[in-house]
Design an enzyme around this catalytic site. Structure first.
Site, PDB file in Angstrom:
ATOM      1  N   CYS A 160       0.591 -12.144  -3.392  1.00  0.00           N
ATOM      2  CA  CYS A 160       1.182 -10.816  -3.150  1.00  0.00           C
ATOM      3  C   CYS A 160       1.463 -10.045  -4.439  1.00  0.00           C
ATOM      4  CB  CYS A 160       2.447 -10.952  -2.309  1.00  0.00           C
ATOM      5  SG  CYS A 160       3.519 -12.296  -2.824  1.00  0.00           S
ATOM      6  N   HIS A 197       6.596  -5.490  -4.360  1.00  0.00           N
ATOM      7  CA  HIS A 197       6.425  -6.094  -5.682  1.00  0.00           C
ATOM      8  C   HIS A 197       5.943  -5.013  -6.664  1.00  0.00           C
ATOM      9  CE1 HIS A 197       7.147  -9.847  -3.863  1.00  0.00           C
ATOM     10  NE2 HIS A 197       5.953 -10.424  -3.957  1.00  0.00           N
TER      11      HIS A 197
END
Ligand code: NAP
Length: 345
Positions: free
Chosen positions: A149, A242
């Site tokens: 991710c 993120h």
């Protein structure tokens, strides 16, 4: 068209819940099986799952009885969001039993016969499926993976720069959301008022996966892109999203306007879950921010900002992606849609 009947491995977890949310009204897939650990098996999904999303649990999945992880689910393909510790054995067993396995876990990503896919960048790597089936003796089954991710937040702008000017090297700092650690994840007393400078196992993945994704398929094997990536990964008190702070050296000289142009004009796809813009460049000085930008393109757009010449390397920028959507369940659903379009399903 009859919908493809899917099962979800790790259905009660953070990523599993996103699969249930994303597939609720999907035109190509319907959920018919949900599987998780022995703790959940035998219970109704509504009893077993600690649902944490803001939209309600879909009615359709509430009444499904959770199965154990065993390759005899009554479905046509499985999405896997199992912890790495058990994914290796389980995913192989499903593929061997004839199921296409579309996986979020890390264990097969770097194997040379397993496609590691961001559809907009390297869909031609799906040709590895044939190599994999031959090498591993799989009949109809196969494993396709999506990236870590954090890698999803910076690999797309690097792909655009690499294609246009060549990337020599990149130095990256990631600021990763707590949902990336699953549920219940990081203890609150560790993360509140704090920044954690170690995410176990993360940096080696972040330093190697982009080179495979940006590699070229030659004679049934991936020739990895040759640039070097140095990454430090931090866990921060953000729920989802993120962020990557990137500094990059390019092979060719490139003016700032061209750097911005090639990132913002990088071509997207037209699959059901594709966002209108694969990458969006924000010129606002205080963007991207997880809280404000993670839902861009329903969580499937990569938002890039603060693109400037750098004092040490050539350019710097900040990029952001939603870790459980573009970085996990959304990525896997997009991969499945790609597999349908390319007639692998
Ligand atoms: P999670 O919230 O901890 O969920 C784990 C799931 O796996 C649950 O359904 C759990 O079932 C099941 N499980 C755990 N141990 C098991 C066992 N021994 N046997 C069978 N099932 C078991 O984790 P997650 O965040 O969803 O992550 C799942 C995978 O996706 C991991 O490989 C992770 O690295 C990857 N991933 C996560 C993210 C993210 O942003 N979270 C992003 C990309 C990739 P029970 O509820 O029954 O325990």
């Amino acid at each position: 068209m009859n919908k493809i009947r899917v099962g979800i491995l790790g259905a009660t977890g953070t990523v599993g819940q996103r699969f249930c949310q994303l597939l609720e009204d999907h035109p190509q897939f319907e959920i018919v099986a949900l599987a998780a650990s022995e703790r959940s098996a035998g219970k109704l999904y509504s009893e077993a799952c600690p649902w944490k999303l803001q939209t309600p649990m879909p009615e359709r999945v509430k009444e499904i009885v959770v199965s154990p992880i065993s390759p005899d689910l009554d479905c046509d393909l499985v999405f896997s969001s199992l912890p790495g510790s058990i994914a290796r054995e389980a995913e192989e067993a499903f593929a061997r039993a004839g199921y296409p396995v579309i996986s979020n876990s890390s264990c097969y990503r770097m194997e040379e016969d397993v496609p590691l896919i961001i559809p907009e960048i390297n869909h031609e790597h799906l040709d590895l499926i044939e190599v994999q089936q031959h090498k591993r003796g799989f009949d109809r089954g196969f494993i396709v993976t999506n990236p870590n991710c954090a890698v999803v937040s910076f690999a797309p702008p690097l792909a655009a720069l690499n294609e246009a000017f060549g990337v020599e090297s990149a130095v990256i700092t990631t600021l990763q959301a707590v949902s990336g650690a699953g549920y219940p994840g990081v203890p609150s007393l560790d993360i509140l008022d704090n920044v954690l400078p170690h995410i176990p196992g993360e940096e080696p993945k972040a330093e190697t996966e982009a080179q495979k994704i940006l590699g070229k398929l030659v004679d049934g094997a991936i020739e990895k892109a040759e640039f070097t990536v140095s990454v430090q990964c931090f866990r921060v008190a953000v729920t989802d999203g993120h962020t990557a702070a990137v500094r990059v050296n390019l092979t060719e000289n490139a003016p700032l306007e061209e750097v911005i142009r090639v990132i913002s004009e990088y071509k997207g796809l037209d699959l059901h879950s594709s966002p209108d813009r694969f990458m969006e460049v924000s010129e606002e000085p205080a963007h991207p921010q997880p809280k404000l930008d993670r839902e861009n393109g329903d969580g499937m757009t990569i938002t890039v900002g603060r693109i400037f010449p750098d004092n040490i390397l050539d350019y710097r920028f900040v990029s952001l992606s939603h870790n459980t959507l573009r970085g996990a369940a959304g990525a896997a659903v997009l991969n499945a849609e790609l597999l349908v379009e390319k007639k692998y399903l």
